[in-house]
Design a protein around this motif. Structure first.
Motif, PDB file in Angstrom:
ATOM      1  N   LYS A 113     -10.028   0.931  14.871  1.00  0.00           N
ATOM      2  CA  LYS A 113      -8.663   1.357  15.216  1.00  0.00           C
ATOM      3  C   LYS A 113      -8.505   1.459  16.735  1.00  0.00           C
TER       4      LYS A 113
ATOM      5  N   ASP B 286      -3.366 -12.742   3.607  1.00  0.00           N
ATOM      6  CA  ASP B 286      -4.328 -11.930   4.341  1.00  0.00           C
ATOM      7  C   ASP B 286      -4.011 -11.995   5.835  1.00  0.00           C
ATOM      8  N   VAL B 287      -4.075 -10.858   6.508  1.00  0.00           N
ATOM      9  CA  VAL B 287      -3.775 -10.866   7.947  1.00  0.00           C
ATOM     10  C   VAL B 287      -4.869 -11.555   8.759  1.00  0.00           C
TER      11      VAL B 287
ATOM     12  N   VAL C 264      -2.374  11.478   5.803  1.00  0.00           N
ATOM     13  CA  VAL C 264      -1.084  11.259   5.148  1.00  0.00           C
ATOM     14  C   VAL C 264      -1.252  11.469   3.633  1.00  0.00           C
TER      15      VAL C 264
ATOM     16  N   ASP D 200       0.607  -8.864   2.088  1.00  0.00           N
ATOM     17  CA  ASP D 200      -0.456  -7.974   1.592  1.00  0.00           C
ATOM     18  C   ASP D 200      -1.401  -8.802   0.725  1.00  0.00           C
ATOM     19  N   ASN D 201      -2.711  -8.555   0.869  1.00  0.00           N
ATOM     20  CA  ASN D 201      -3.676  -9.296   0.035  1.00  0.00           C
ATOM     21  C   ASN D 201      -4.011  -8.549  -1.261  1.00  0.00           C
TER      22      ASN D 201
ATOM     23  N   SER E 124      -2.455   3.415  13.542  1.00  0.00           N
ATOM     24  CA  SER E 124      -3.806   3.818  13.915  1.00  0.00           C
ATOM     25  C   SER E 124      -4.127   5.141  13.214  1.00  0.00           C
TER      26      SER E 124
ATOM     27  N   HIS F 189       0.320  -2.377   8.920  1.00  0.00           N
ATOM     28  CA  HIS F 189      -0.386  -1.354   8.141  1.00  0.00           C
ATOM     29  C   HIS F 189      -1.569  -1.893   7.338  1.00  0.00           C
TER      30      HIS F 189
ATOM     31  N   ALA G 200      -5.700  -5.948  -1.735  1.00  0.00           N
ATOM     32  CA  ALA G 200      -7.072  -5.420  -1.824  1.00  0.00           C
ATOM     33  C   ALA G 200      -7.040  -3.995  -2.375  1.00  0.00           C
ATOM     34  N   THR G 201      -6.230  -3.143  -1.780  1.00  0.00           N
ATOM     35  CA  THR G 201      -6.060  -1.779  -2.316  1.00  0.00           C
ATOM     36  C   THR G 201      -4.601  -1.507  -2.682  1.00  0.00           C
ATOM     37  N   GLY G 202      -3.709  -2.390  -2.269  1.00  0.00           N
ATOM     38  CA  GLY G 202      -2.286  -2.215  -2.586  1.00  0.00           C
ATOM     39  C   GLY G 202      -1.976  -2.642  -4.013  1.00  0.00           C
TER      40      GLY G 202
ATOM     41  N   HIS H 218     -11.409  -7.229   9.009  1.00  0.00           N
ATOM     42  CA  HIS H 218     -10.034  -6.905   8.589  1.00  0.00           C
ATOM     43  C   HIS H 218      -9.260  -6.249   9.729  1.00  0.00           C
TER      44      HIS H 218
ATOM     45  N   TYR I 251     -14.771   2.303  11.108  1.00  0.00           N
ATOM     46  CA  TYR I 251     -13.323   2.334  10.901  1.00  0.00           C
ATOM     47  C   TYR I 251     -12.630   2.871  12.153  1.00  0.00           C
TER      48      TYR I 251
ATOM     49  N   GLY J  95       0.826  -1.211   0.000  1.00  0.00           N
ATOM     50  CA  GLY J  95       0.000   0.000   0.000  1.00  0.00           C
ATOM     51  C   GLY J  95       0.855   1.253   0.000  1.00  0.00           C
ATOM     52  N   PHE J  96       0.194   2.366   0.102  1.00  0.00           N
ATOM     53  CA  PHE J  96       0.854   3.683   0.036  1.00  0.00           C
ATOM     54  C   PHE J  96       1.918   3.839   1.136  1.00  0.00           C
ATOM     55  N   ILE J  97       1.496   3.747   2.394  1.00  0.00           N
ATOM     56  CA  ILE J  97       2.440   4.016   3.488  1.00  0.00           C
ATOM     57  C   ILE J  97       3.400   2.834   3.687  1.00  0.00           C
TER      58      ILE J  97
HETATM   59  N1  LIG Z   1      -3.368   7.315   4.478  1.00  0.00           N
HETATM   60  C1  LIG Z   1      -3.779   7.942   5.575  1.00  0.00           C
HETATM   61  O1  LIG Z   1      -4.003   9.154   5.567  1.00  0.00           O
HETATM   62  C2  LIG Z   1      -3.966   7.176   6.867  1.00  0.00           C
HETATM   63  C3  LIG Z   1      -4.426   7.890   7.990  1.00  0.00           C
HETATM   64  C4  LIG Z   1      -4.605   7.207   9.177  1.00  0.00           C
HETATM   65  C5  LIG Z   1      -4.310   5.869   9.266  1.00  0.00           C
HETATM   66  N2  LIG Z   1      -3.878   5.188   8.170  1.00  0.00           N
HETATM   67  C6  LIG Z   1      -3.592   3.760   8.306  1.00  0.00           C
HETATM   68  O2  LIG Z   1      -2.340   3.478   7.720  1.00  0.00           O
HETATM   69  C7  LIG Z   1      -2.351   2.161   7.166  1.00  0.00           C
HETATM   70  C8  LIG Z   1      -1.901   2.189   5.713  1.00  0.00           C
HETATM   71  O3  LIG Z   1      -2.814   2.999   4.975  1.00  0.00           O
HETATM   72  P1  LIG Z   1      -2.547   3.434   3.465  1.00  0.00           P
HETATM   73  O4  LIG Z   1      -2.995   4.825   3.326  1.00  0.00           O
HETATM   74  O5  LIG Z   1      -1.171   3.061   3.074  1.00  0.00           O
HETATM   75  O6  LIG Z   1      -3.613   2.547   2.695  1.00  0.00           O
HETATM   76  P2  LIG Z   1      -3.405   1.492   1.507  1.00  0.00           P
HETATM   77  O7  LIG Z   1      -4.766   1.039   1.107  1.00  0.00           O
HETATM   78  O8  LIG Z   1      -2.549   2.051   0.458  1.00  0.00           O
HETATM   79  O9  LIG Z   1      -2.637   0.328   2.262  1.00  0.00           O
HETATM   80  C9  LIG Z   1      -3.310  -0.704   2.984  1.00  0.00           C
HETATM   81  C10 LIG Z   1      -2.729  -2.011   2.487  1.00  0.00           C
HETATM   82  O10 LIG Z   1      -3.285  -3.088   3.241  1.00  0.00           O
HETATM   83  C11 LIG Z   1      -3.627  -4.145   2.345  1.00  0.00           C
HETATM   84  N3  LIG Z   1      -4.665  -4.923   3.015  1.00  0.00           N
HETATM   85  C12 LIG Z   1      -5.933  -4.536   3.298  1.00  0.00           C
HETATM   86  N4  LIG Z   1      -6.568  -5.508   3.979  1.00  0.00           N
HETATM   87  C13 LIG Z   1      -5.670  -6.519   4.129  1.00  0.00           C
HETATM   88  C14 LIG Z   1      -5.727  -7.787   4.754  1.00  0.00           C
HETATM   89  N5  LIG Z   1      -6.828  -8.217   5.367  1.00  0.00           N
HETATM   90  N6  LIG Z   1      -4.630  -8.570   4.716  1.00  0.00           N
HETATM   91  C15 LIG Z   1      -3.492  -8.159   4.094  1.00  0.00           C
HETATM   92  N7  LIG Z   1      -3.387  -6.961   3.476  1.00  0.00           N
HETATM   93  C16 LIG Z   1      -4.467  -6.152   3.512  1.00  0.00           C
HETATM   94  C17 LIG Z   1      -4.053  -3.466   1.073  1.00  0.00           C
HETATM   95  O11 LIG Z   1      -3.975  -4.283  -0.070  1.00  0.00           O
HETATM   96  C18 LIG Z   1      -3.073  -2.291   1.023  1.00  0.00           C
HETATM   97  O12 LIG Z   1      -1.893  -2.636   0.332  1.00  0.00           O
HETATM   98  C19 LIG Z   1      -3.757   1.633   7.367  1.00  0.00           C
HETATM   99  O13 LIG Z   1      -3.785   0.851   8.543  1.00  0.00           O
HETATM  100  C20 LIG Z   1      -4.582   2.881   7.558  1.00  0.00           C
HETATM  101  O14 LIG Z   1      -5.746   2.634   8.326  1.00  0.00           O
HETATM  102  C21 LIG Z   1      -3.703   5.819   6.966  1.00  0.00           C
END
Ligand SMILES: NC(=O)c1ccc[n+]([C@@H]2O[C@H](COP(=O)([O-])OP(=O)(O)OC[C@H]3O[C@@H](n4cnc5c(N)ncnc54)[C@H](O)[C@@H]3O)[C@@H](O)[C@H]2O)c1
Length: 318
Positions: free
Chosen positions: A147, A54-55, A173, A31-32, A117, A74, A34-36, A93, A143, A10-12
């Motif tokens: 958290k 999947d976690v 972020v 990572d599954n 979180s 994450h 799903a959005t990554g 999830h 959501y 994913g992004f972060i």
């Molecule tokens: N981006 C933000 O502004 C923000 C703010 C607060 C918290 N967060 C938290 O930071 C974390 C990362 O967020 P992000 O912005 O990178 O989102 P993202 O969607 O880019 O990353 C989440 C990743 O988790 C994977 N994923 C989802 N469900 C899964 C599962 N059950 N098993 C394995 N992989 C799974 C997705 O495929 C994805 O790659 C998340 O926990 C999110 O809640 C993000």
């Protein structure tokens, strides 16, 4: 160290993976997708192990975590509006996933877990105020609640199993690598994409709602600080934001200026939609504790960060 990153495609998570690989740590991503996206791992494919999994699959976690030192957790169901529509799936999830990650870390006798979180745990705050970690929690969405439960599981594992954990409450972020496709709902990617394509930006509510935007590189630094200071920070929770609040209308103005677009009439030239369920009106972090105890110090201003995001978006999707 040997480090697992859940949600590492994913992004972060992928930004953290990139930095850890650069620092010669051994990295495994679970990572599954799903959005990554695998394209987020471009350039580090050969140096980070990728496991599609999947976690919520505890036996996979137990197997893959064996011999590793730490987890950056994450993986999550990340959409606030989607969590309102699908509360059970979000809980599955985020709550079950986090339980299993912690249990796998305990089983592998790891040195620590860093949990991603969110500032969503606070709900709305009064305009002009800053939110500190000790403020009461008031979730506005499944959501946010998921958290809070994840955070409490972390603290419980620290308390009763001596598993070191640190909770990082991210504010909004943004930065290179953030998804702007698939109707992604986050403000900066959505608005930037529309303006680059010459389309009308969509504003939910008045646009005067304010958020604390934090640049991705500052978030990566916070994660590295958390893992290297576990002895003093275990069991603690930290705000990871910029400490400033910026309205959506101001974000729009910064993007427009960067793209050298003429000033627009917000009322006439934006598509206005209803405020979304679960959206808070004002969010701003108090960073006193994260600065003092974690040594966190954000360095990228919103104007500079948006500039870098626009440069990146123009490169990957001209
Ligand atoms: N981006 C933000 O502004 C923000 C703010 C607060 C918290 N967060 C938290 O930071 C974390 C990362 O967020 P992000 O912005 O990178 O989102 P993202 O969607 O880019 O990353 C989440 C990743 O988790 C994977 N994923 C989802 N469900 C899964 C599962 N059950 N098993 C394995 N992989 C799974 C997705 O495929 C994805 O790659 C998340 O926990 C999110 O809640 C993000």
């Amino acid at each position: 160290m040997k480090i697992i990153i859940t949600g590492g495609a994913g992004f972060i998570g992928s930004a953290i993976a990139r930095e850890l690989v650069k620092r010669k740590h051994s990295v495994k991503i679970i990572d599954n997708l799903a959005t990554g996206r695998l394209e987020n791992l471009k350039g580090i494919e050969k140096r980070a192990v990728f496991i599609k999994g999947d976690v919520r699959d505890f036996s996979l976690l137990k197997r893959e975590c064996s011999g590793f030192d730490a987890i950056f957790h994450h993986a999550a169901f990340i959409s606030v509006p989607q969590s309102v529509a699908k509360p059970l799936l979000c809980a599955d999830h985020n709550i079950n996933g986090t339980r299993f990650v912690l249990e796998a870390a305990r089983y592998a006798q790891m040195q620590g877990v860093v949990f991603a979180s969110s500032c969503a745990v606070y709900g709305s705050q009064a305009r002009g105020t800053k939110t500190g970690e000790r403020r009461s929690l008031s979730p506005l969405s499944p959501y946010a609640l998921s958290k809070i439960v994840g955070e409490q599981y972390c603290q419980l594992y620290t308390k009763i199993y001596n598993l070191p954990t640190v909770v990082l409450r991210y504010f909004n972020v943004y930065g290179p690598g953030q998804n702007f496709r698939d109707g992604y709902q986050s403000a900066i990617p959505g608005l930037t994409r529309k303006l680059i394509k010459g389309e009308k930006p969509v504003i939910y509510g008045t646009g005067e709602q304010a958020r604390d935007f934090i640049y991705i590189e500052d978030v990566v630094s916070a994660n590295l600080q958390a893992i290297s200071s576990l002895k003093t920070t275990s069991g603690k929770t930290f705000n990871i934001g910029s400490g400033t609040a910026t309205t959506i209308n101001r974000i729009l103005a910064i993007i427009r200026k960067n793209l050298s677009l003429r000033e627009i009439d917000f009322q006439k030239e934006c598509i206005h939609k209803e405020k979304r369920d679960g959206d808070a009106d004002y969010i701003r972090a108090n960073l006193s504790e994260s600065k003092t105890l974690l040594g966190f110090k954000p360095t990228t201003s919103i104007t500079e960060g948006i500039g870098k995001y626009i440069d990146w978006m123009k490169r990957v999707a001209p």
